[in-house]
Scaffold this motif. Sequence first.
Motif, PDB file in Angstrom:
ATOM      1  N   THR A  56      -2.724  -6.001  -0.985  1.00 48.49           N
ATOM      2  CA  THR A  56      -2.019  -5.172  -0.001  1.00 48.49           C
ATOM      3  C   THR A  56      -2.301  -3.693  -0.265  1.00 48.49           C
ATOM      4  OG1 THR A  56      -0.275  -6.821   0.233  1.00 48.49           O
ATOM      5  CG2 THR A  56       0.254  -4.583   0.930  1.00 48.49           C
ATOM      6  N   GLN A  57      -2.272  -3.292  -1.529  1.00 53.39           N
ATOM      7  CA  GLN A  57      -2.559  -1.897  -1.872  1.00 53.39           C
ATOM      8  C   GLN A  57      -4.007  -1.536  -1.550  1.00 53.39           C
ATOM      9  OE1 GLN A  57      -0.326   0.444  -2.744  1.00 53.39           O
ATOM     10  NE2 GLN A  57       1.126  -1.199  -2.306  1.00 53.39           N
ATOM     11  N   VAL A  58      -4.928  -2.452  -1.821  1.00 52.11           N
ATOM     12  CA  VAL A  58      -6.337  -2.215  -1.492  1.00 52.11           C
ATOM     13  C   VAL A  58      -6.492  -2.029   0.017  1.00 52.11           C
ATOM     14  CG1 VAL A  58      -8.641  -3.280  -1.436  1.00 52.11           C
ATOM     15  CG2 VAL A  58      -7.262  -3.403  -3.523  1.00 52.11           C
ATOM     16  N   LEU A  59      -5.838  -2.865   0.773  1.00 47.23           N
ATOM     17  CA  LEU A  59      -5.906  -2.777   2.227  1.00 47.23           C
ATOM     18  C   LEU A  59      -5.334  -1.452   2.731  1.00 47.23           C
ATOM     19  CD1 LEU A  59      -6.495  -4.025   4.985  1.00 47.23           C
ATOM     20  CD2 LEU A  59      -4.251  -5.120   4.872  1.00 47.23           C
ATOM     21  N   LEU A  60      -4.221  -1.015   2.160  1.00 47.72           N
ATOM     22  CA  LEU A  60      -3.620   0.256   2.576  1.00 47.72           C
ATOM     23  C   LEU A  60      -4.553   1.430   2.274  1.00 47.72           C
ATOM     24  CD1 LEU A  60       0.098  -0.271   1.493  1.00 47.72           C
ATOM     25  CD2 LEU A  60      -0.817  -0.230   3.824  1.00 47.72           C
ATOM     26  N   ARG A  61      -5.175   1.424   1.096  1.00 44.04           N
ATOM     27  CA  ARG A  61      -6.118   2.501   0.754  1.00 44.04           C
ATOM     28  C   ARG A  61      -7.328   2.480   1.689  1.00 44.04           C
ATOM     29  NH1 ARG A  61      -4.895   0.900  -4.590  1.00 44.04           N
ATOM     30  NH2 ARG A  61      -6.883  -0.178  -4.727  1.00 44.04           N
ATOM     31  N   THR A  62      -7.821   1.285   1.978  1.00 43.94           N
ATOM     32  CA  THR A  62      -8.967   1.153   2.871  1.00 43.94           C
ATOM     33  C   THR A  62      -8.617   1.647   4.271  1.00 43.94           C
ATOM     34  OG1 THR A  62      -9.744  -0.735   1.599  1.00 43.94           O
ATOM     35  CG2 THR A  62     -10.660  -0.475   3.805  1.00 43.94           C
ATOM     36  N   ARG A  63      -7.436   1.300   4.744  1.00 46.62           N
ATOM     37  CA  ARG A  63      -7.007   1.746   6.066  1.00 46.62           C
ATOM     38  C   ARG A  63      -6.903   3.274   6.119  1.00 46.62           C
ATOM     39  NH1 ARG A  63      -2.057  -1.285   7.785  1.00 46.62           N
ATOM     40  NH2 ARG A  63      -3.600  -2.871   8.270  1.00 46.62           N
ATOM     41  N   GLN A  64      -6.385   3.884   5.040  1.00 46.78           N
ATOM     42  CA  GLN A  64      -6.277   5.341   4.998  1.00 46.78           C
ATOM     43  C   GLN A  64      -7.660   5.988   5.028  1.00 46.78           C
ATOM     44  OE1 GLN A  64      -3.457   7.248   5.231  1.00 46.78           O
ATOM     45  NE2 GLN A  64      -4.954   8.864   5.497  1.00 46.78           N
ATOM     46  N   LYS A  65      -8.589   5.432   4.261  1.00 46.98           N
ATOM     47  CA  LYS A  65      -9.956   5.967   4.262  1.00 46.98           C
ATOM     48  C   LYS A  65     -10.586   5.830   5.642  1.00 46.98           C
ATOM     49  CE  LYS A  65     -11.022   5.224  -0.605  1.00 46.98           C
ATOM     50  NZ  LYS A  65     -11.877   4.519  -1.581  1.00 46.98           N
ATOM     51  N   LEU A  66     -10.350   4.715   6.312  1.00 43.95           N
ATOM     52  CA  LEU A  66     -10.876   4.519   7.655  1.00 43.95           C
ATOM     53  C   LEU A  66     -10.300   5.551   8.620  1.00 43.95           C
ATOM     54  CD1 LEU A  66     -12.515   2.895   9.716  1.00 43.95           C
ATOM     55  CD2 LEU A  66     -10.536   1.385   9.966  1.00 43.95           C
ATOM     56  N   ASN A  67      -8.992   5.793   8.532  1.00 44.91           N
ATOM     57  CA  ASN A  67      -8.365   6.819   9.384  1.00 44.91           C
ATOM     58  C   ASN A  67      -8.975   8.192   9.133  1.00 44.91           C
ATOM     59  OD1 ASN A  67      -6.675   4.953  10.596  1.00 44.91           O
ATOM     60  ND2 ASN A  67      -4.953   5.367   9.230  1.00 44.91           N
ATOM     61  N   ASP A  68      -9.184   8.522   7.862  1.00 47.26           N
ATOM     62  CA  ASP A  68      -9.792   9.810   7.513  1.00 47.26           C
ATOM     63  C   ASP A  68     -11.204   9.921   8.089  1.00 47.26           C
ATOM     64  OD1 ASP A  68      -7.472  10.389   6.125  1.00 47.26           O
ATOM     65  OD2 ASP A  68      -8.341  10.008   4.137  1.00 47.26           O
ATOM     66  N   LEU A  69     -11.986   8.852   7.959  1.00 46.43           N
ATOM     67  CA  LEU A  69     -13.350   8.867   8.489  1.00 46.43           C
ATOM     68  C   LEU A  69     -13.357   8.977  10.017  1.00 46.43           C
ATOM     69  CD1 LEU A  69     -15.074   6.211   6.212  1.00 46.43           C
ATOM     70  CD2 LEU A  69     -15.514   8.675   6.257  1.00 46.43           C
ATOM     71  N   GLU A  70     -12.423   8.325  10.671  1.00 50.84           N
ATOM     72  CA  GLU A  70     -12.341   8.418  12.132  1.00 50.84           C
ATOM     73  C   GLU A  70     -12.018   9.848  12.566  1.00 50.84           C
ATOM     74  OE1 GLU A  70      -9.462   5.353  13.014  1.00 50.84           O
ATOM     75  OE2 GLU A  70     -11.037   3.886  13.448  1.00 50.84           O
ATOM     76  N   LYS A  71     -11.133  10.516  11.827  1.00 50.48           N
ATOM     77  CA  LYS A  71     -10.807  11.912  12.144  1.00 50.48           C
ATOM     78  C   LYS A  71     -12.036  12.808  11.957  1.00 50.48           C
ATOM     79  CE  LYS A  71      -5.919  11.661  10.958  1.00 50.48           C
ATOM     80  NZ  LYS A  71      -4.873  12.035   9.997  1.00 50.48           N
ATOM     81  N   LYS A  72     -12.746  12.607  10.848  1.00 55.53           N
ATOM     82  CA  LYS A  72     -13.941  13.409  10.596  1.00 55.53           C
ATOM     83  C   LYS A  72     -14.989  13.170  11.679  1.00 55.53           C
ATOM     84  CE  LYS A  72     -13.486  13.805   5.591  1.00 55.53           C
ATOM     85  NZ  LYS A  72     -14.067  13.473   4.280  1.00 55.53           N
TER      86      LYS A  72
END
Length: 84
Positions: A56-72
Amino acid sequence: MFDPKKLEQIAKQIHESMPQPVKELGKDVEQKVRQVIQNQLGKLDMVNREEFDVQTQVLLRTRQKLNDLEKKLAELESKLVDKA
């Protein structure tokens, strides 16, 4: 993976609910019931709570990184459109 005390409790409950002639066979039946339960639970595709929490923690970190990449990416696309 499974709590042996819980398995023992379930096996005991099943044993106690059996008809008296079957109960008289004694510990052998209770042991077989416990063994069957363990085998069947072992066939299930399950993880323990600790592994679930880790994933679950891995998934949350991955989701955050994906959101950051989408913003960039949106920022870069915006800059590209502005230059065009």
